[in-house]
Design a protein around this motif. Structure first.
Motif: not given
Length: 571
Positions: A107-108, A191, A194-195, A197-199, A201-202, A219, A222
């Motif tokens: 992960p990451g 980092e 990553d956040r 991309i996570e935001y 995707q989420a 987000l 970070s």
């Protein structure tokens, strides 16, 4: 820097880099030597016969033209070397990433590699094209000018030379002070990526939770950390910038005072003092640019260090003399595998004769998918062996192993292209007729007919424009087109609606026909068609046998079967 650059690029680029560096150094020397002609020019202009300056002016003009030609050639060489190395770096990085074990992609890694492959590679390879020439010029040209000053007047030359160790000390001190902050800044940038991309995707989860207006705290945190790290890096570099400017100004002032003293004492003429001051002023610009160039080089060095780390990550070893299997049977021989601090597979022994089907069932986290990954050699086992056709997969060439295996995952990933592009991934050289036949066998032709654009319809990133069942049909068509003798299925129907599940099952039956199959399944409809069933729990084989035999035993498998048939069970 050059040593690390060559280590990252590979030794095949060493000759080109050295030639480019030599050409840039010669250009910087020519620039410094051309300024030497300013001394006789100014001496003649301020002397009794100004006309004597013409030959020196012509010589100065010729020197400037020669320098300009050299500068053009060196810059062109730098740009060409940079673009060639950029192309080679992308290929080398891509080839290396494709050979790394799946376990490396923790992960990451997605954000880290995405930043590295875009911004990082461009910044690192931009050293040759954009940074090396200014850096060499900022170092070599002032030293050349100082050498000229020593020839014309040793006192002024020595005074100027005294600045060299001070400038070097300031640069070294700045580099040491900013190393830690630069490392933190790069880490915070990754980092933050990553956040982001996570935001993105989420979004479905956030909106389902009613968080369509509030800011995403992870987000925000970070991005704030990234801002603070960038500020600390800037503040750490500030003393070096100010120290360099103060040093240059102090040396120029000292030269002015010393020149005036020597001129008043009659040891040197006013024209020579003026010429030396002009040379000193010409030294100031490249020296002051060292602060900015040094910061860019340190940033590029940080990216090079990250690239070097990735490129030195150990891929799975390839055998020196690869073996070819003689059949298509599959065997797990006392396989033990540890990952993430726990034993995922513990002395697992299973065999699947050629052309038969093995279903692996068990609770979540039992290690079922791991067995498929070990068979495809996404990881190497810690003990025991995994064999295909009697040959340990570690003794087979990766291309040979992959040619014999077709995999259909539960979560199908499609590339952002057309439906046909994604099907042809199974066998790019297939004919149109073979592609259409594979699609028909997977019932994909029904999807193609109803989608606007047909075979040319785009699937979106990851297949986002298609439903789960449509993506699975593409994956099955891809596997059918590959026509591999061993098929691995990983719970391919666990999240489909009944209509899609029925269509996918039809495609799976055609895919499994006549092939050696290892399937991970929760749906008992799929398990009943297996020749053998293995119940896995806690990384160990609890029991194995045929479906009917295991039901008669009344053990763990029978309990699992009853649970799936109950109204509350995962049917």
């Amino acid at each position: 820097m050059i040593t690390m650059l060559l280590r990252v690029l590979g030794r095949e680029y060493a000759g080109r880099v050295r030639r480019t560096v030599a050409l840039m150094t010669a250009t910087a020397l020519a620039e410094g030597l051309s300024y030497a002609l300013l001394v006789p020019v100014l001496r003649a202009l301020f002397g009794g016969t100004p006309d004597d300056a013409w030959p020196w002016l012509l010589a100065f003009g010729a020197a400037v033209v020669g320098y300009a030609v050299l500068r053009y050639i060196s810059d062109r060489s730098g740009f060409r070397a940079g673009t060639t190395m950029l192309h080679g770096m992308y290929h080398r990085l891509g080839d290396h990433l494709a050979r790394l074990p799946i376990g490396w992609y923790r992960p990451g890694r997605v954000g880290e590699v995405s930043v590295l492959a875009s911004q990082g590679v461009l910044q690192a390879m931009g050293v040759i094209a954009h940074l090396l020439a200014p850096f060499i010029s900022a170092c070599v040209t002032p030293l050349t000018i100082v050498g000229v000053m020593l020839v014309f007047n040793w006192q002024l030359g020595l005074a100027a030379l005294a600045a060299a160790p001070v400038v070097a000390a300031v640069q070294l001190r700045t580099a040491r002070a900013t190393t830690a902050t630069d490392t933190q800044r790069v880490a915070r940038e990754r980092e933050a990526t990553d956040r982001v991309i996570e935001y993105l995707q989420a979004q479905p989860v956030l909106r389902a939770g009613g968080r369509t207006v509030e800011r995403f705290q992870l987000l925000d945190d970070s991005l704030a950390d990234q801002q603070h790290a960038s500020r600390r890096a800037t503040l750490a570099a500030l003393p070096g910038v100010l120290g360099l400017a103060a040093t240059v100004q102090a040396v120029f002032t000292a030269l002015l005072a010393l020149g005036a003293y020597l001129a008043l004492g009659g040891d040197i003429g006013a024209a020579e003092v003026l010429a030396v001051l002009v040379l000193a002023a010409r030294c100031a610009d490249p020296l002051l640019s060292l602060a900015e160039i040094g910061g860019s080089l340190r940033a590029a060095r940080a990216e090079l260090a990250c690239l070097d780390e990735v490129l030195h990550a150990e891929p799975l070893p390839e055998p020196c003399e690869p073996l070819r299997p003689t059949g298509h049977d599959v065997e797990f021989d006392a396989v033990t595998f540890r990952h993430g601090g726990r034993t995922v597979a513990d002395a697992v022994s299973l065999s699947v004769p050629e052309g038969q089907r093995l279903a692996v069932v068990g609770p979540s986290g039992a290690g079922k998918t791991t067995l498929l990954q070990l068979l495809a050699r996404f990881y190497d086992v810690d003990a025991g062996a995994v064999r295909v056709g009697g040959v340990d997969v570690r003794e087979m060439a990766t291309a040979e192993l992959m040619a014999r295996i077709a995999i259909v995952f539960q979560d199908v990933y499609l590339f952002d292209g057309t439906i046909e592009d994604n099907v042809r991934l199974g066998r790019p050289d297939a004919t149109d007729a073979e592609v259409r036949a594979a699609a028909a066998a997977a019932l994909l032709d029904e999807v193609v007919e109803r989608l606007p654009g047909g075979w040319s319809a785009h699937v979106g990133e990851g297949g986002a424009l298609l439903s789960g069942g449509e993506r699975q049909r593409i994956a099955i068509a891809r596997a059918l087109l590959k026509d591999a003798p061993v098929v691995l299925l990983d719970e391919v129907t666990s999240a489909l609606d009944p209509v899609s599940e029925a269509a996918v099952h039809t495609g799976i039956e055609r895919l499994m026909a006549g092939r050696t199959v290892v399937m991970v399944a929760h749906r008992m409809r799929t398990v009943r068609r297996a020749d053998r069933v293995a119940f896995l729990d806690g990384g160990r084989i609890v029991e194995q046998g045929s479906h009917d035999e295991l039901l008669r035993r009344g053990g763990r498998y029978a309990e699992y079967w009853d649970l799936t048939l109950s109204p509350a069970g995962p049917a």
